[in-house]
Design a protein around this motif. Structure first.
Motif, short mmCIF file in Angstrom:
data_model
loop_
_atom_site.label_atom_id
_atom_site.label_comp_id
_atom_site.label_asym_id
_atom_site.label_seq_id
_atom_site.Cartn_x
_atom_site.Cartn_y
_atom_site.Cartn_z
N UNK A 36 44.41 12.92 -55.46
CA UNK A 36 45.74 13.51 -55.51
C UNK A 36 46.27 13.49 -56.94
N UNK A 37 45.93 12.44 -57.68
CA UNK A 37 46.35 12.33 -59.08
C UNK A 37 45.78 13.49 -59.90
N UNK A 38 44.52 13.80 -59.68
CA UNK A 38 43.91 14.94 -60.37
C UNK A 38 44.57 16.24 -59.93
N UNK A 39 44.76 16.38 -58.63
CA UNK A 39 45.36 17.61 -58.09
C UNK A 39 46.75 17.85 -58.67
N UNK A 40 47.54 16.78 -58.73
CA UNK A 40 48.90 16.93 -59.26
C UNK A 40 48.87 17.24 -60.75
N UNK A 41 47.95 16.60 -61.48
CA UNK A 41 47.89 16.82 -62.93
C UNK A 41 47.47 18.25 -63.25
N UNK A 42 46.47 18.75 -62.54
CA UNK A 42 46.00 20.11 -62.86
C UNK A 42 47.04 21.15 -62.40
N UNK A 43 47.74 20.84 -61.31
CA UNK A 43 48.79 21.76 -60.87
C UNK A 43 49.89 21.84 -61.93
N UNK A 44 50.23 20.72 -62.52
CA UNK A 44 51.25 20.71 -63.57
C UNK A 44 50.82 21.58 -64.75
N UNK A 45 49.55 21.45 -65.12
CA UNK A 45 49.03 22.24 -66.25
C UNK A 45 49.05 23.74 -65.90
N UNK A 46 48.60 24.07 -64.69
CA UNK A 46 48.57 25.48 -64.27
C UNK A 46 49.98 26.06 -64.19
N UNK A 47 50.90 25.26 -63.66
CA UNK A 47 52.27 25.77 -63.50
C UNK A 47 52.97 25.94 -64.85
N UNK A 48 52.57 25.13 -65.83
CA UNK A 48 53.13 25.31 -67.17
C UNK A 48 52.71 26.67 -67.73
N UNK A 49 51.46 27.05 -67.50
CA UNK A 49 51.01 28.37 -67.94
C UNK A 49 51.78 29.46 -67.18
N UNK A 50 51.94 29.25 -65.86
CA UNK A 50 52.62 30.27 -65.04
C UNK A 50 54.05 30.50 -65.52
N UNK A 51 54.68 29.42 -65.92
CA UNK A 51 56.09 29.51 -66.29
C UNK A 51 56.32 30.43 -67.49
N UNK A 52 55.33 30.49 -68.34
CA UNK A 52 55.49 31.28 -69.58
C UNK A 52 54.54 32.47 -69.64
N UNK A 53 54.03 32.90 -68.50
CA UNK A 53 53.03 33.99 -68.56
C UNK A 53 53.67 35.38 -68.57
N UNK A 54 55.00 35.44 -68.51
CA UNK A 54 55.68 36.74 -68.60
C UNK A 54 56.08 37.32 -67.25
N UNK A 55 55.68 36.65 -66.15
CA UNK A 55 55.99 37.20 -64.83
C UNK A 55 57.49 37.26 -64.58
N UNK A 56 58.22 36.30 -65.11
CA UNK A 56 59.67 36.27 -64.83
C UNK A 56 60.38 37.48 -65.43
N UNK A 57 59.71 38.16 -66.37
CA UNK A 57 60.34 39.35 -66.98
C UNK A 57 59.78 40.65 -66.41
N UNK A 58 58.81 40.53 -65.49
CA UNK A 58 58.10 41.74 -65.03
C UNK A 58 59.03 42.72 -64.30
N UNK A 59 59.96 42.18 -63.51
CA UNK A 59 60.90 43.06 -62.80
C UNK A 59 62.09 43.28 -63.74
N UNK A 60 61.93 44.21 -64.66
CA UNK A 60 62.90 44.38 -65.75
C UNK A 60 64.15 45.12 -65.28
#
Lengths: 308, 516
Positions: B252-276
């Motif tokens: 679970x420690x690994x799962x949580x750590x990698x999810x945090x890393x993946x979600x950090x990428x998601x947060x800044x990948x530009x999707x939040x601006x896609x629906x302009x």
């Protein structure tokens, strides 16, 4: 011989509601006599511009006003005074008025073949009139490859249906009557053209379960002008026993829990000549519903019966 | 009158008919029918594979496990012994459900959530359209609207996190080689077939934690549901006798750590601006008019002011370097002979619609309220994972490359759509009616074609024996949009090429990741 003269057993409750598609329901209390035959040809149209998405009555400019036209041919045969056979085959076409936001093509074709066996079970003679108990067993099945999973334009629900109905009618000697009927509709599964759908959860199959339903009707009617004109006021309902709701601003599907109640008027006139020819007219309005169109319907046609 | 006979015969006949009729009803499947199985390979060197987001397999650290003779481990074994010998019905059901490749169940959960949230917002009474609000997901319309770009992105982050998490887990599994509980304690009978996989850290717990955390961000209203599922899955590892508590904690420690890393990428990948906003959307349209002289318009009533995700084409790519290098060539102009011929073709299909064409259009439609085309290809991946008995890390690799390739393909497709801003058939043919719903974005290229071609290429790479099948499916999905009346034939043809081109970049990476 009023009973012979008025034996038109196929008409009452022939209500085809868009999104409901309940099929033909021989729910009247009339039996044809042995060797008597009846043919019916009806034209009917209905439309709705509002529908219930779950319990929410709404409009939707994607489909705008949906129209439904039906031509229905029927045949009834009196094998015995207490045992009749009824057969029905409608042709249906549907479309939205222009302009609309969806630009969807309508649909048309042969809908479902229905066969009913109807039996007079018991009569109770009383001083003021007669109480009759009747029963029907019906079976209907899609008669073409129409797609049921194309609401609101699909011609029908695309599944086999077995119906069991009991009819209780009180005929007063003064030419008026009251009637109630209750049916349970066992509905099978319909085959979609996709093998995944959401019905409050994932389903990985082409097959969709069409909910079983109760169908009930209360009628008050009278025979006027020496029995040549039959008039009825009808209250009809259908209530599914399971199913999901249409999701917000989403299309309906055959798994939906379809309920509705309609009120209607029905008239059937028998010409003195030629003997056996009649004309029928009816109208109805949906007054409440769930996952159903709020439809207004009007229909009419000719009936002809004869002895062989 | 023979009425009296009918009192008996009629109901008897009716009952018999009911019995015959109800016998015809079948159980409709709600999930894949599979159980635990013997993996076709173990991939003991999986810890050396190249991860997607991690720099190395040991970037995430976990404690050195206690030895099998230690008192701590013996206590953990005692707990497993006690649990496995006292299972109730619900626990046995959970063991059977999650199996020894639980990633597949999380894939089903993800697809179900996509289908649940894939509902386009309807108009307000005043003719405006509301948008789902990530800051207030339970407001109407609920957040998210899980349309195909949203879905493929959610699936990509889910799969990449699972893949990297399992690379890390495999590294430690074969580093520490802790045996399964049943080996240290013969009284523990493992519920699953024994694959000889070292048990520390628990690969199942990596999957549970990573999937829970990624999907919770993607579908915030499902937080409790997902937590419940993850907890059941982690518990099922003990009930099945395959992991002890410390295995699960580390996983679970690994799962949580990698999810945090993946979600950090998601947060800044530009999707939040896609629906302009509309101003940006209008300027995109104006640019197309200036460049090409044509544009696409939404024809809904009331008109939807902004197409779906005009800036999804600017979202961060996984393996394709830039959208420009996979952008298809200029489509034929409206009014050209080629477009006139396509109009004839579309009219021909509409006027002579066969059951077969209609069935193809509907089978691949994957429209609103469904798991979307990327979801469809994830389903295929699941089914062939079961058929070929892939182990968990190889399964994760398949899903990661599949969804990275399809997300890249989707980004490229959306770039193409809004760059060329090409009109739909209903835009150029005023009286034309379709059997499929026309989506709220430009025509060229077809999203179904691009997603499906990319998906088929990855599946073909992993299951080469089935390649013809997958590629034919992709072509079928592409042409289904033409039968449906919502795409030009060149949308489908060029879209298929675009999807293949995008997938090739992911395949280049996959071929050198150490797994082949």
């Amino acid at each position: 011989m009023k009973q012979l003269y008025l034996s038109i057993p196929l008409l009452c409750g022939m209500i085809m509601l868009p999104w409901l598609v309940q099929g033909q329901t021989p729910s009247d209390g009339i039996m044809m006599q042995k060797n008597q035959y009846c043919v019916v040809m009806l034209y009917e149209k209905s439309s709705f511009d509002q529908y219930w998405e779950g319990t929410l009555l709404r409009e939707n400019a994607t489909i705008e006003t949906v129209h439904r036209h039906m031509v229905n041919g029927g045949l009834a045969i009196g094998f015995a005074d207490w045992f009749n056979l009824l057969v029905n085959l409608p042709y249906v076409s549907t479309y939205s008025i222009q302009p609309n936001g969806g630009h969807f093509a309508g649909a048309s074709g042969i809908q479902d073949l229905s066969i009913y066996l109807k039996a007079a079970i018991k009569d109770f003679e009383m001083e003021s009139g007669t109480i009759s108990i009747l029963g029907t067993v019906g079976f209907s099945t899609p008669a073409s490859d129409y797609l049921s999973d194309y609401r609101p334009y699909s011609l029908g629900f695309g599944a086999n249906e077995l119906s069991l109905r009991t009819i209780l009618e009180y005929n007063n000697n003064k030419n008026w009557y009251l009637r109630g009927s209750l049916a349970y509709l066992f509905r099978g599964e319909t085959k979609a053209e996709r093998d995944y759908y959401y019905n409050n959860g994932s389903y990985y199959s082409f097959w969709m379960d069409v909910p079983n339903a109760w169908n009930y009707q209360a009628v008050a009617g009278a025979w006027l002008f020496d029995g040549s004109l039959q008039l009825e006021a009808q209250y009809t309902g259908i209530k599914s026993v399971s199913g999901d709701d249409i999701r917000p601003y989403n299309a309906a599907q055959p798994t939906n829990r379809v309920n509705n109640n309609t009120i209607g008027l029905f008239a059937h006139y028998h010409f003195p000549k030629p003997v056996g020819l009649g004309v029928v007219a009816y109208t109805s309005q949906t007054i409440a519903g769930r996952n159903s169109g709020k439809s207004f319907q009007i229909g009419g046609g000719l009936t002809y019966y004869f002895n062989l | 009158m023979k009425n009296n006979h009918w009192v008996i015969y009629f109901p008897a006949f009716a009952l018999l008919t009911i019995l015959l009729f109800s016998a015809c009803d079948r159980e409709i499947p709600i999930q894949a029918d599979y159980t635990d199985y013997l993996y076709s390979s173990m991939d003991e060197n999986g810890g050396n594979w190249v991860p997607v987001l991690l720099t190395s397999a040991d970037e995430i650290t976990i404690p050195v496990p206690e030895g099998v003779q230690s008192a701590g481990y013996q206590n953990e074994l005692a707990e497993i012994r006690q649990l496995t010998q006292n299972l109730n019905g619900a626990q046995r059901e959970a063991i059977g459900y999650w199996s020894n490749n639980p990633l597949l169940r999380w894939s089903e959960i993800a697809l179900e959530l996509v289908a649940k949230y894939n509902l386009i917002p309807g108009p307000n009474a005043d003719g405006t359209y509301p948008l789902p609000n990530p800051a207030d997901p339970s407001a109407i319309p609920n957040y998210p609207f899980a349309h195909p770009p949203y879905a493929v992105r959610a699936l990509a982050y889910l799969s990449v996190a699972e893949f990297d998490g399992l690379i890390s887990a495999w590294h430690y599994k074969y580093l520490y080689n802790r045996p399964a509980p049943g080996i240290s304690d013969p009284q523990i009978i493992q519920a699953y077939i024994d694959n000889g996989l070292p048990s520390y850290p628990a690969d199942g717990a990596v999957i549970a934690a990573a999937a829970r955390d990624i999907l919770t961000v993607m579908f915030p209203l499902e937080k409790d549901y997902l937590a419940e599922k993850a907890e059941e899955q982690m518990s099922s590892l003990k009930w099945a006798g395959v992991n002890v508590e410390s295995d699960i904690t580390a996983g679970a420690q690994i799962g949580e750590a990698i999810a945090t890393i993946a979600l950090a990428r998601a947060k800044t990948d530009g999707m939040s601006k896609a629906q302009c906003p509309k101003t940006v959307s209008d300027s995109i349209k104006a640019a197309a008019v200036a460049r090409f002289g044509w544009h696409w318009d939404n024809l809904e009533v009331p008109v939807r002011p902004v197409g779906l995700c005009p800036l999804f084409g600017q979202v961060k790519l996984w393996n394709v370097p830039t959208v420009e290098e996979v952008r298809p060539p200029l489509p034929p102009s409206p009014g050209s002979l080629e477009v006139e011929e396509d109009m004839d073709l579309l009219n021909y299909y509409a006027d002579n619609m066969t059951t077969e064409w209609r069935a193809t259009a509907n089978f691949w439609q994957d429209g609103l309220g469904t798991y979307t085309p990327p979801g469809h290809w994830n389903r295929f991946a699941k089914e062939y994972t079961i058929k070929y008995k892939l182990n968990p890390i190889r399964t994760a690799r398949l899903f990661a490359y599949l969804n990275m390739a399809m997300m890249d393909a989707g980004i490229s497709c959306w770039d193409t759509k809004y760059y060329y801003h090409y009109p739909r058939p209903i835009n150029l043919m005023p009286d034309y009616q379709t059997i499929a719903g026309t989506p709220n974005f430009p025509s060229y290229t077809s999203g179904h074609s691009v997603f499906s071609a990319a998906g088929a290429e990855i599946l073909t790479y992993v299951f080469p024996e089935e390649g013809n099948l997958f590629r034919n499916w992709a072509l079928e999905a592409a042409v289904s949009r033409v039968y449906g009346g919502i795409h030009w034939s060149f949308d489908a043809i060029l879209g298929t090429e675009e999807g293949i081109a995008c997938a090739n970049y992911s395949l280049e990476v996959a071929r050198v990741d150490g797994a082949d």
